[in-house]
Design a protein around this motif. Structure first.
Motif, mmCIF file in Angstrom:
data_model
loop_
_atom_site.group_PDB
_atom_site.id
_atom_site.type_symbol
_atom_site.label_atom_id
_atom_site.label_comp_id
_atom_site.label_asym_id
_atom_site.label_seq_id
_atom_site.Cartn_x
_atom_site.Cartn_y
_atom_site.Cartn_z
ATOM 1 N N ARG A 1 50.084 30.884 46.717
ATOM 2 C CA ARG A 1 50.017 29.977 45.562
ATOM 3 C C ARG A 1 49.355 30.752 44.417
ATOM 4 O O ARG A 1 48.138 30.885 44.341
ATOM 5 N N ILE A 2 50.209 31.282 43.539
ATOM 6 C CA ILE A 2 49.729 32.115 42.439
ATOM 7 C C ILE A 2 49.331 31.218 41.269
ATOM 8 O O ILE A 2 50.139 30.451 40.757
ATOM 9 N N VAL A 3 48.056 31.337 40.865
ATOM 10 C CA VAL A 3 47.548 30.497 39.774
ATOM 11 C C VAL A 3 47.371 31.282 38.483
ATOM 12 O O VAL A 3 47.273 30.688 37.405
ATOM 13 N N GLN A 4 47.322 32.619 38.581
ATOM 14 C CA GLN A 4 47.163 33.440 37.371
ATOM 15 C C GLN A 4 47.664 34.847 37.675
ATOM 16 O O GLN A 4 47.506 35.332 38.789
ATOM 17 N N PHE B 1 45.768 32.361 44.462
ATOM 18 C CA PHE B 1 45.867 33.800 44.253
ATOM 19 C C PHE B 1 45.878 34.140 42.774
ATOM 20 O O PHE B 1 46.526 33.457 41.972
ATOM 21 N N VAL B 2 45.198 35.212 42.420
ATOM 22 C CA VAL B 2 45.400 35.876 41.141
ATOM 23 C C VAL B 2 46.014 37.222 41.508
ATOM 24 O O VAL B 2 45.567 37.877 42.448
ATOM 25 N N THR B 3 47.070 37.589 40.822
ATOM 26 C CA THR B 3 47.789 38.793 41.213
ATOM 27 C C THR B 3 48.393 39.490 40.011
ATOM 28 O O THR B 3 48.362 38.966 38.895
ATOM 29 N N ILE C 1 41.573 34.293 44.582
ATOM 30 C CA ILE C 1 41.309 35.521 45.321
ATOM 31 C C ILE C 1 42.398 36.521 44.953
ATOM 32 O O ILE C 1 43.436 36.152 44.426
ATOM 33 N N ALA C 2 42.169 37.808 45.264
ATOM 34 C CA ALA C 2 43.166 38.820 44.938
ATOM 35 C C ALA C 2 43.257 39.850 46.051
ATOM 36 O O ALA C 2 42.241 40.284 46.588
ATOM 37 N N LEU C 3 44.479 40.222 46.398
ATOM 38 C CA LEU C 3 44.715 41.360 47.271
ATOM 39 C C LEU C 3 44.886 42.570 46.367
ATOM 40 O O LEU C 3 45.723 42.551 45.457
ATOM 41 N N LEU D 1 42.008 40.993 37.055
ATOM 42 C CA LEU D 1 42.038 40.222 38.305
ATOM 43 C C LEU D 1 40.638 40.087 38.895
ATOM 44 O O LEU D 1 40.259 39.013 39.373
ATOM 45 N N ILE D 2 39.856 41.147 38.839
ATOM 46 C CA ILE D 2 38.490 41.096 39.350
ATOM 47 C C ILE D 2 37.672 40.080 38.554
ATOM 48 O O ILE D 2 36.900 39.300 39.118
ATOM 49 N N GLY D 3 37.845 40.061 37.244
ATOM 50 C CA GLY D 3 37.149 39.082 36.411
ATOM 51 C C GLY D 3 37.546 37.657 36.752
ATOM 52 O O GLY D 3 36.698 36.760 36.787
#
Length: 163
Positions: A68-71, A42-44, A89-91, A79-81
């Motif tokens: 599992r947050i990686v960034q 996840f990127v969040t 992925i991002a919610l 986040l889109i980048g």
């Protein structure tokens, strides 16, 4: 808001979407549920005082997993980048669809999903003409958006029915 002196009105309910790299397995899935994201990086948003972060964490916990947050980042564009670069992925609230571009896919979530609410609040005893005009403009904008969404939904229904 549970304050008798404050009035509040929800202007927009914006369902979350999942942003995924165009070539990911999730991009090829017809329906994506929050539980389908359990093994993805996840990127969040930064955790700070963010309602969005809390909604994302709650959606994942309710689906039975810790993401599992990686960034982390502060802006949707960041986040889109990161998703576009394949970091994770991002919610995100659905309004980010306006920022779509190459290399990324936004998937509606099937089943239970978080919803971002945009609301306005004001003092109940405020009888300012400026406030009245602002509330009127906000309500007209909400009605216009609802009408536009209804029109898009109707067009999509007709398009989906064609052989």
């Amino acid at each position: 808001i549970a304050d008798p002196l404050i009035a509040m009105e929800v202007l927009l309910r914006d369902p979350y979407v999942v942003a995924v790299p165009k070539r990911s397995r999730l991009a090829r899935m017809r329906h994506v549920r929050v539980v389908d994201l359990a093994h993805e990086p996840f990127v969040t948003f930064d955790p700070g005082p963010s309602v969005v972060y809390n909604q994302i964490m709650t959606a994942c916990y309710e689906a039975g997993f810790d993401p599992r947050i990686v960034q982390e980042g502060r802006r949707p564009e960041t986040l889109i980048g990161l998703v576009r670069a394949g970091v994770g992925i991002a919610l995100l609230p659905g309004a980010v669809l306006l920022r779509a571009g190459a290399g990324i896919e936004f998937k509606a979530l099937a089943g239970p999903a978080p919803i971002a609410e945009i609301a306005i609040a004001w003092r109940r005893d405020d009888d300012s003409p400026l406030l009245a005009r602002f509330l009127n403009a906000a309500r007209r904008a909400r009605a216009f958006r609802a009408e536009a969404q209804s029109s898009r939904d109707t067009q999509n229904t007709h398009r989906d029915r064609k052989p």
